[in-house]
Design an enzyme around this catalytic site. Structure first.
Site, mmCIF file in Angstrom:
data_model
loop_
_atom_site.group_PDB
_atom_site.id
_atom_site.type_symbol
_atom_site.label_atom_id
_atom_site.label_comp_id
_atom_site.label_asym_id
_atom_site.label_seq_id
_atom_site.Cartn_x
_atom_site.Cartn_y
_atom_site.Cartn_z
ATOM 1 N N ARG A 220 0.869 -1.280 0.086
ATOM 2 C CA ARG A 220 0.003 0.006 0.143
ATOM 3 C C ARG A 220 1.024 1.133 0.002
ATOM 4 O O ARG A 220 1.985 1.282 -0.016
ATOM 5 C CB ARG A 220 -1.018 0.049 1.050
ATOM 6 C CG ARG A 220 -0.184 0.125 2.602
ATOM 7 C CD ARG A 220 -1.108 0.036 3.668
ATOM 8 N NE ARG A 220 -0.365 0.855 4.670
ATOM 9 C CZ ARG A 220 -0.699 0.833 6.116
ATOM 10 N NH1 ARG A 220 -2.035 0.315 6.472
ATOM 11 N NH2 ARG A 220 -0.383 1.370 7.017
ATOM 12 N N GLY A 221 0.141 2.253 0.044
ATOM 13 C CA GLY A 221 0.991 3.692 0.207
ATOM 14 C C GLY A 221 2.138 4.024 -0.703
ATOM 15 O O GLY A 221 1.840 3.609 -1.958
ATOM 16 N N ASP A 264 8.695 -10.876 6.012
ATOM 17 C CA ASP A 264 8.855 -9.754 6.990
ATOM 18 C C ASP A 264 10.253 -9.543 6.696
ATOM 19 O O ASP A 264 11.168 -10.298 7.083
ATOM 20 C CB ASP A 264 8.614 -10.494 8.310
ATOM 21 C CG ASP A 264 8.845 -9.374 9.528
ATOM 22 O OD1 ASP A 264 9.845 -8.300 9.392
ATOM 23 O OD2 ASP A 264 8.368 -9.780 10.603
ATOM 24 N N LEU A 299 6.586 10.102 23.205
ATOM 25 C CA LEU A 299 7.648 11.173 23.528
ATOM 26 C C LEU A 299 8.827 10.234 24.396
ATOM 27 O O LEU A 299 8.512 9.295 24.908
ATOM 28 C CB LEU A 299 7.313 11.987 25.004
ATOM 29 C CG LEU A 299 5.977 13.056 24.381
ATOM 30 C CD1 LEU A 299 5.670 13.985 25.637
ATOM 31 C CD2 LEU A 299 6.706 13.861 23.205
ATOM 32 N N ASN A 302 8.350 8.793 27.658
ATOM 33 C CA ASN A 302 7.566 7.661 27.825
ATOM 34 C C ASN A 302 7.790 6.374 27.073
ATOM 35 O O ASN A 302 7.165 5.448 26.555
ATOM 36 C CB ASN A 302 6.077 7.955 27.403
ATOM 37 C CG ASN A 302 5.543 9.073 28.155
ATOM 38 O OD1 ASN A 302 6.082 9.397 29.413
ATOM 39 N ND2 ASN A 302 4.758 10.199 27.530
ATOM 40 N N ASN A 350 11.464 15.339 15.096
ATOM 41 C CA ASN A 350 10.215 15.549 15.525
ATOM 42 C C ASN A 350 9.814 15.138 16.547
ATOM 43 O O ASN A 350 9.884 14.122 17.172
ATOM 44 C CB ASN A 350 9.384 14.839 14.213
ATOM 45 C CG ASN A 350 8.005 15.358 14.090
ATOM 46 O OD1 ASN A 350 7.598 16.595 14.347
ATOM 47 N ND2 ASN A 350 7.044 14.758 13.140
ATOM 48 N N TYR A 356 11.885 6.979 15.488
ATOM 49 C CA TYR A 356 11.665 6.963 14.073
ATOM 50 C C TYR A 356 12.669 7.935 13.346
ATOM 51 O O TYR A 356 13.505 7.481 12.498
ATOM 52 C CB TYR A 356 10.193 7.504 13.880
ATOM 53 C CG TYR A 356 9.647 7.503 12.385
ATOM 54 C CD1 TYR A 356 9.643 6.496 11.649
ATOM 55 C CD2 TYR A 356 9.642 8.847 11.653
ATOM 56 C CE1 TYR A 356 9.175 6.591 10.161
ATOM 57 C CE2 TYR A 356 9.521 8.992 10.467
ATOM 58 C CZ TYR A 356 8.998 7.797 9.482
ATOM 59 O OH TYR A 356 8.765 7.890 8.250
ATOM 60 N N THR A 391 -0.840 9.757 2.499
ATOM 61 C CA THR A 391 -0.927 8.432 2.704
ATOM 62 C C THR A 391 -1.805 8.054 3.828
ATOM 63 O O THR A 391 -2.315 8.802 4.545
ATOM 64 C CB THR A 391 0.325 7.685 2.911
ATOM 65 O OG1 THR A 391 0.799 8.164 4.025
ATOM 66 C CG2 THR A 391 1.194 7.971 1.712
HETATM 67 P P1 NAD Z 1 2.543 2.429 5.113
HETATM 68 O O1 NAD Z 1 2.381 2.310 6.554
HETATM 69 O O2 NAD Z 1 1.207 3.228 4.251
HETATM 70 O O3 NAD Z 1 3.354 1.445 4.398
HETATM 71 C C1 NAD Z 1 4.286 0.870 4.759
HETATM 72 C C2 NAD Z 1 4.456 -0.529 4.289
HETATM 73 O O4 NAD Z 1 5.315 -1.106 4.915
HETATM 74 C C3 NAD Z 1 2.954 -1.464 4.691
HETATM 75 O O5 NAD Z 1 2.470 -2.052 3.556
HETATM 76 C C4 NAD Z 1 3.533 -2.587 5.952
HETATM 77 O O6 NAD Z 1 2.826 -3.866 5.697
HETATM 78 C C5 NAD Z 1 5.018 -2.540 5.293
HETATM 79 N N1 NAD Z 1 5.944 -3.010 6.315
HETATM 80 C C6 NAD Z 1 5.978 -2.541 7.699
HETATM 81 N N2 NAD Z 1 6.804 -3.512 8.371
HETATM 82 C C7 NAD Z 1 7.164 -4.408 7.516
HETATM 83 C C8 NAD Z 1 8.219 -5.564 7.647
HETATM 84 N N3 NAD Z 1 8.804 -5.853 8.675
HETATM 85 N N4 NAD Z 1 8.283 -6.242 6.422
HETATM 86 C C9 NAD Z 1 7.787 -5.951 5.374
HETATM 87 N N5 NAD Z 1 7.258 -5.076 5.136
HETATM 88 C C10 NAD Z 1 6.738 -4.127 6.204
HETATM 89 O O7 NAD Z 1 3.806 3.878 4.984
HETATM 90 P P2 NAD Z 1 3.951 4.805 3.932
HETATM 91 O O8 NAD Z 1 3.390 6.116 4.226
HETATM 92 O O9 NAD Z 1 3.330 4.362 2.517
HETATM 93 O O10 NAD Z 1 5.392 4.969 3.995
HETATM 94 C C11 NAD Z 1 6.420 4.397 3.166
HETATM 95 C C12 NAD Z 1 7.859 4.655 3.824
HETATM 96 O O11 NAD Z 1 8.101 6.127 3.270
HETATM 97 C C13 NAD Z 1 8.078 4.485 5.271
HETATM 98 O O12 NAD Z 1 9.511 3.965 5.236
HETATM 99 C C14 NAD Z 1 7.871 5.690 5.800
HETATM 100 O O13 NAD Z 1 8.620 5.750 6.996
HETATM 101 C C15 NAD Z 1 8.427 6.588 4.606
HETATM 102 N N6 NAD Z 1 7.833 8.101 4.870
HETATM 103 C C16 NAD Z 1 6.602 8.272 4.693
HETATM 104 C C17 NAD Z 1 6.323 9.705 4.899
HETATM 105 C C18 NAD Z 1 4.747 10.072 4.871
HETATM 106 O O14 NAD Z 1 4.482 11.372 4.731
HETATM 107 N N7 NAD Z 1 3.631 9.071 4.512
HETATM 108 C C19 NAD Z 1 6.825 10.628 5.118
HETATM 109 C C20 NAD Z 1 8.323 10.438 5.124
HETATM 110 C C21 NAD Z 1 8.740 9.200 4.942
#
Ligand code: NAD
Length: 450
Positions: A220-221, A264, A299, A302, A350, A356, A391
């Site tokens: 996704r995403g 995974d 935070l 925590n 952040n 993160y 997303t």
């Molecule tokens: P999302 O949560 O929509 O998608 C992440 C995907 O990674 C999911 O399908 C999830 O199942 C998969 N995933 C998680 N753990 C996993 C694992 N152990 N093995 C295999 N797959 C795994 O997130 P997104 O918004 O599409 O983000 C994608 C990337 O972009 C991430 O690395 C995120 O940190 C980075 N990012 C996103 C944003 C934003 O604004 N959305 C901003 C900065 C960075």
């Protein structure tokens, strides 16, 4: 994914009048890449008298663009390429800057300004470094001043790199095109003569033809968008995600006619299993995009060990372990490309995201430390740091905070997953072979993390 209804409203005639009268932000619809469309529509003004400027003029003419040394006053222009590669002291900036200044009002919607300069760190002469770093300051400030979806970015060349290097044309084309719609105030570095340009014009639309790409977190995403853009650019796709996302993963893989691998990324032998899957089903492996990522915000006061450890394990440790397995494999030995997902949180930090941000800053460190390893295989490794992207992850942010986050960027809007995907596809493409160890932000010059 949440809709940005404010941007939709502002782009109606009434919405534009009201937002203009009230002095509200006016996000424009951005020009995004369409296969077959011209690189950019309209004249490109060229500023600078260096041999690099001459060579860039030839490259632009070779693409059939209308290149002007002196555009007519009042004429609409699509882009300005301003060459500062020959500045030796801050006083040298004045003449080309004033020429650029005189052209800015003529730049149209979704227009481009691209500065070209030498890398500041490549000289130890104080005056020369001051001038070069001055170009960074002026480019970033100009990016904040651009309007109507227009952007300003820079290309920084290694000290003696000739403008004939493929990476120069590659960077220029990316920054002029709609592929870089949400990239502003950034610098693309070109350090080596590595890389290759398409032999025929159509090749620019399918730069990844015949290559095999792994995308993790593809269900996704942003990950799903990456599979679509890499596929559109010609690559065969291996879509990877956790077994729990199996159904969505299968849908992604089917959409791009690729294969799905339920995995995974944190398991010890993830890299070996990726390589085995690629060997068995595709017979080669050229590109790996480390996109899988999670957030577990708290935070620091925590913070719990499971929240800290799980984020570090997924977002950075898995990448380090997988890269070791990839680089030990003969399958991943022919000009391999790795692109990792970082985040602007890893640059600026952040609140609530110490885990993160540590993982994403770690990605940037890993990428810059790995360039020699990849270089010895004629490959590259880079990272992309998205800002606010629309997303499911960002749809969970409370509505008011979400509105503020969108408008805090120079483009007054959030980016789309496709914007991140386009930058990744560019960094994975042969024309970006001269760029390695870089983290490129795709954030619309978001003030958070600037
Ligand atoms: P999302 O949560 O929509 O998608 C992440 C995907 O990674 C999911 O399908 C999830 O199942 C998969 N995933 C998680 N753990 C996993 C694992 N152990 N093995 C295999 N797959 C795994 O997130 P997104 O918004 O599409 O983000 C994608 C990337 O972009 C991430 O690395 C995120 O940190 C980075 N990012 C996103 C944003 C934003 O604004 N959305 C901003 C900065 C960075």
């Amino acid at each position: 994914m949440a809709r940005d209804t404010y941007t939709e409203l502002v782009n109606t005639p009434l919405g534009r009048r009201i937002s203009g009268a009230l002095g509200l932000p006016q996000p424009s619809r951005l020009r995004r890449h369409r296969p077959g469309a011209p690189v950019i529509d309209g004249p490109v003004a060229l500023v600078g008298r260096s041999t690099v400027a001459d060579r860039i003029g030839e490259v632009l003419l070779g693409w059939g663009l209308d290149v002007r040394r002196h555009p007519d006053p009042g004429e609409r222009i699509a882009a300005v390429v301003a060459c500062f590669d020959d500045v030796a002291a801050p006083g040298d900036l004045s003449a080309p800057v004033m020429e650029l200044s005189g052209l800015l009002r003529q730049v149209g919607p979704s227009g481009r300004v691209i500065t070209v300069s030498r890398r500041p760190g490549a000289t130890s002469d104080p005056a020369a470094r001051a001038a070069r770093q001055g170009v960074e300051g002026l480019t970033r400030s100009l990016a904040h001043e651009m309007r109507r979806g227009a952007t300003a970015n820079g290309i920084q060349l290694a000290e003696d790199l000739d403008a004939d290097a493929p990476g120069v044309a590659g960077a220029l084309r990316f920054l002029l095109s709609g592929r870089s719609a949400y990239v502003s105030g950034q610098f693309l570095t070109v350090d080596t003569v590595n890389g290759e340009l398409p032999r025929r014009a159509e090749g620019w639309d399918r730069p990844l033809a015949g290559q095999v790409a792994v995308v993790t977190g593809a269900a996704r995403g942003i990950g799903a968008a990456i599979t679509e853009v890499l596929r559109r650019d010609g690559a065969e796709i291996i879509a990877v995600d956790v077994p729990a996302a199996g159904e969505q993963l299968a849908a992604t893989a089917n959409r791009v006619r690729g294969t799905a691998l339920q995995l995974d990324v944190t398991v010890q032998d993830a890299g070996e299993r990726l390589v085995a899957h690629a060997a068995q089903h595709h017979g080669r492996l050229d590109i790996v995009v480390h996109n899988a990522g999670i957030t577990r915000d708290k935070l620091l006061a925590n913070m719990t060990p499971d929240r800290w450890d799980s984020v570090i394990a997924v977002n950075i440790e898995s990448q380090l372990r997988i890269n070791r397995a990839l680089l030990a494999s003969e399958l991943f030995d022919h000009g391999p490309r790795i692109v990792s997902l970082a985040s602007t949180s890893g640059i600026a930090g952040n609140r609530g995201q110490s885990n993160y941000a540590a993982s994403k800053a770690g990605v940037m460190g890993m990428v810059s430390a790995s360039q020699d390893l990849l270089g010895s295989r004629h490959g590259t490794i880079n990272a992309v740091a998205p800002g606010f992207i629309e997303t499911e992850m960002t749809a969970k942010i409370p509505p008011i905070t979400r509105q503020v986050a969108r408008r805090l960027s120079s483009l007054n809007q959030g980016g789309l997953p496709v914007d991140v995907a386009e930058t990744i596809a560019f960094l994975a493409s042969p024309s970006a072979g001269g760029t390695s160890g870089l983290t490129l932000r795709v954030c619309g010059q978001n003030l958070v993390g600037a």
